[in-house]
Design an enzyme around this catalytic site. Sequence first.
Site, short mmCIF file in Angstrom:
data_model
loop_
_atom_site.label_atom_id
_atom_site.label_comp_id
_atom_site.label_asym_id
_atom_site.label_seq_id
_atom_site.Cartn_x
_atom_site.Cartn_y
_atom_site.Cartn_z
N ASN A 129 0.80 -1.23 0.00
CA ASN A 129 0.00 0.00 0.00
C ASN A 129 0.83 1.28 0.00
O ASN A 129 0.39 2.31 -0.47
CB ASN A 129 -0.99 -0.01 1.18
CG ASN A 129 -0.29 0.06 2.52
OD1 ASN A 129 0.64 -0.71 2.76
ND2 ASN A 129 -0.68 0.96 3.36
N LYS A 152 12.46 -7.54 1.11
CA LYS A 152 11.49 -8.10 0.16
C LYS A 152 10.30 -7.15 0.05
O LYS A 152 9.51 -7.02 0.99
CB LYS A 152 11.00 -9.48 0.62
CG LYS A 152 10.23 -10.19 -0.51
CD LYS A 152 9.46 -11.38 -0.06
CE LYS A 152 8.11 -11.06 0.48
NZ LYS A 152 7.21 -10.35 -0.46
N GLU A 228 4.60 -4.55 12.41
CA GLU A 228 3.76 -3.36 12.19
C GLU A 228 2.56 -3.82 11.38
O GLU A 228 2.69 -4.07 10.18
CB GLU A 228 4.56 -2.30 11.42
CG GLU A 228 5.71 -1.72 12.20
CD GLU A 228 5.25 -0.99 13.45
OE1 GLU A 228 4.15 -0.43 13.45
OE2 GLU A 228 5.99 -1.03 14.44
N LEU A 229 1.39 -3.94 12.04
CA LEU A 229 0.27 -4.60 11.37
C LEU A 229 -0.90 -3.64 11.13
O LEU A 229 -0.71 -2.43 11.14
CB LEU A 229 -0.13 -5.82 12.21
CG LEU A 229 1.07 -6.73 12.59
CD1 LEU A 229 0.63 -7.87 13.48
CD2 LEU A 229 1.80 -7.25 11.37
N CYS A 262 -2.71 2.11 6.52
CA CYS A 262 -2.88 1.43 7.82
C CYS A 262 -3.41 2.39 8.88
O CYS A 262 -4.16 2.00 9.75
CB CYS A 262 -1.55 0.84 8.28
SG CYS A 262 -0.25 2.06 8.45
N GLU A 359 -10.60 -4.40 9.33
CA GLU A 359 -9.89 -3.39 8.53
C GLU A 359 -10.49 -3.38 7.13
O GLU A 359 -10.47 -4.39 6.43
CB GLU A 359 -8.40 -3.72 8.47
CG GLU A 359 -7.60 -2.62 7.81
CD GLU A 359 -6.11 -2.94 7.75
OE1 GLU A 359 -5.74 -4.04 7.30
OE2 GLU A 359 -5.31 -2.07 8.16
P1 NAD Z 1 0.43 -9.03 3.79
O1 NAD Z 1 0.51 -9.45 5.20
O2 NAD Z 1 -0.36 -9.87 2.87
O3 NAD Z 1 1.89 -8.94 3.15
C1 NAD Z 1 2.89 -8.08 3.65
C2 NAD Z 1 4.25 -8.61 3.24
O4 NAD Z 1 4.51 -9.82 3.97
C3 NAD Z 1 4.36 -8.98 1.77
O5 NAD Z 1 5.66 -8.66 1.32
C4 NAD Z 1 4.13 -10.49 1.77
O6 NAD Z 1 4.72 -11.15 0.68
C5 NAD Z 1 4.79 -10.88 3.07
N1 NAD Z 1 4.26 -12.08 3.72
C6 NAD Z 1 2.99 -12.52 3.75
N2 NAD Z 1 2.89 -13.61 4.54
C7 NAD Z 1 4.13 -13.86 5.02
C8 NAD Z 1 4.69 -14.84 5.89
N3 NAD Z 1 3.95 -15.82 6.43
N4 NAD Z 1 6.01 -14.79 6.19
C9 NAD Z 1 6.78 -13.80 5.66
N5 NAD Z 1 6.32 -12.86 4.82
C10 NAD Z 1 5.00 -12.87 4.51
O7 NAD Z 1 -0.08 -7.53 3.81
P2 NAD Z 1 -0.41 -6.58 2.58
O8 NAD Z 1 -1.77 -6.93 2.08
O9 NAD Z 1 0.74 -6.54 1.65
O10 NAD Z 1 -0.44 -5.15 3.32
C11 NAD Z 1 -1.56 -4.59 3.89
C12 NAD Z 1 -1.48 -4.67 5.40
O11 NAD Z 1 -0.34 -3.98 5.89
C13 NAD Z 1 -2.68 -3.97 6.03
O12 NAD Z 1 -3.19 -4.75 7.09
C14 NAD Z 1 -2.08 -2.67 6.56
O13 NAD Z 1 -2.78 -2.09 7.63
C15 NAD Z 1 -0.71 -3.12 6.97
N6 NAD Z 1 0.22 -1.98 7.11
C16 NAD Z 1 0.63 -1.61 8.37
C17 NAD Z 1 1.46 -0.51 8.54
C18 NAD Z 1 1.90 -0.06 9.91
O14 NAD Z 1 2.71 0.85 10.02
N7 NAD Z 1 1.41 -0.67 10.98
C19 NAD Z 1 1.89 0.22 7.41
C20 NAD Z 1 1.45 -0.19 6.14
C21 NAD Z 1 0.62 -1.29 6.01
#
Ligand code: NAD
Length: 455
Positions: A129, A152, A228-229, A262, A359
């Site tokens: 995002n 990555k 950071e979720l 987020c 969310e």
């Molecule tokens: P996602 O969890 O699907 O993927 C995030 C990253 O993690 C990707 O690079 C993906 O390939 C990797 N990944 C997925 N599963 C994994 C695993 N089991 N082990 C290791 N790597 C893995 O999330 P998304 O859809 O790409 O991003 C959106 C989410 O990110 C939303 O929930 C958003 O709120 C959150 N976000 C949080 C912050 C913050 O600062 N807290 C900032 C930006 C986005």
Amino acid sequence: MFLYSSYVIIFYGELEETSDSELQQIVSSARNDKIWANINIKKRVEIISKLIDLLEKNKEAIAHVMANEMGKPLKAGKHEIEIAKKRVIDYCDMIPEFIKDEILFEDNKEKNIMTFSPLGVVAVISPWNSPVFVPLAMIIPPLLCGNNVLWKPSEYTSFTGLKLAELFSNLKKAGLPENAFQIVIGGKDAGKKIVENNIDMVALTGSIRAGKEVMKASAGKLHKFVLELGGKDPAIILEDAELDKTAHEIVKSSTMYTGQVCFGVERVYCHENIYDKFVERVTEKTKKLVAGNPLDEKTDIGPFAVKFQMEKVLSHIDDALSKGARLLYGGKRIGDKGYFMAPGVIVNVNHNMKIMQEETFGPITPVMKFKDVEEAIKLANDSIYGLTASIWTTDLKKGEEIARKIEAGTVEINRHGMSKAGCPWGGCKQSGIGRIYSKEGVREFCNIKHVWVVK
Ligand code: NAD
């Protein structure tokens, strides 16, 4: 791996994923190379600060890749690069101070020093995002602390990732050692393989699901992690809020980057005495937003980056409507090509609806009434999330009192959704574990070592 541009659904490009043997080579070269760790912090800052000019020079080009790859409007993309650049400037300025030795105790017999040495190899895993700001904000601190970093990017923004990696290649000409920064291309499986590898820490920004999986895998390896979720950020509008400014800021925050943020406002609680006027202004301001082609400089709201995101947002709206909510404006898909949605305002919402509990990550502002402050606090805290929140009031003392009762990593008064390099960032409850930015966050990327000298 194939990537499709979201706003026209044309084939955008094809990339080779990093193979298992290449990943092994990346991790072992990072592990065995101590050149960067042995360069002093002043020199590290000198090298990393060259990124500032590179970001400026490449702003247009990177914004175009983002627009084409994930539909972020050019205006928003350039804004994201600007704030990323500012973050690099701040880090270069602040981090040397954050990781300077601290004398904890000294007398004529002994001295206790707290030192900050690199951990070794830090893996940074990012979402789609915010494909420039989020990774840079997470990559630069461990790098400046002397770690070798492997990164990555999301599988949905790998081309933007490669464009950023080009900038780091330029830094290599300025003295960044070959193995100090390396990129890994791939999806969830590649992420899993990184976390299960011989690394010292993983810094993940992503979903709760990924956070839980990374935490489990990190337990097996017993390495550090910071997570950071997601968020479901509430905004509480008190009776004495400045109505017009508040409505403007709420709409801006809940629709920024097509709502795919987020820390965007995802739930609005408004005092019943100003509710009607507030909703009217929020609707007026939402109507003024321009949704459309991300390559058009006038566009505020681009398409969703990925199809599943559009489907999720529309399903939250459908769920709310089926339970009695009412759309005042927008909230519907535009056309049947690409993943566009008109930004919307929805009322008559309650906590039995997904739109107030999960969310959503879309350009929709749900507004709910409250009678008194205690009720507003209870509603704001009725969530598994706890990333950020905001209170809107002209009574700043009251705002601060309420802020202390809100379960979140950041609570803002009269603004929503910004972070500062010198202040901690992270979530409570299921929005994350650990903090980034700030002295505390930066020190997470170090081995905090006590050196005890007996005189
Ligand atoms: P996602 O969890 O699907 O993927 C995030 C990253 O993690 C990707 O690079 C993906 O390939 C990797 N990944 C997925 N599963 C994994 C695993 N089991 N082990 C290791 N790597 C893995 O999330 P998304 O859809 O790409 O991003 C959106 C989410 O990110 C939303 O929930 C958003 O709120 C959150 N976000 C949080 C912050 C913050 O600062 N807290 C900032 C930006 C986005």
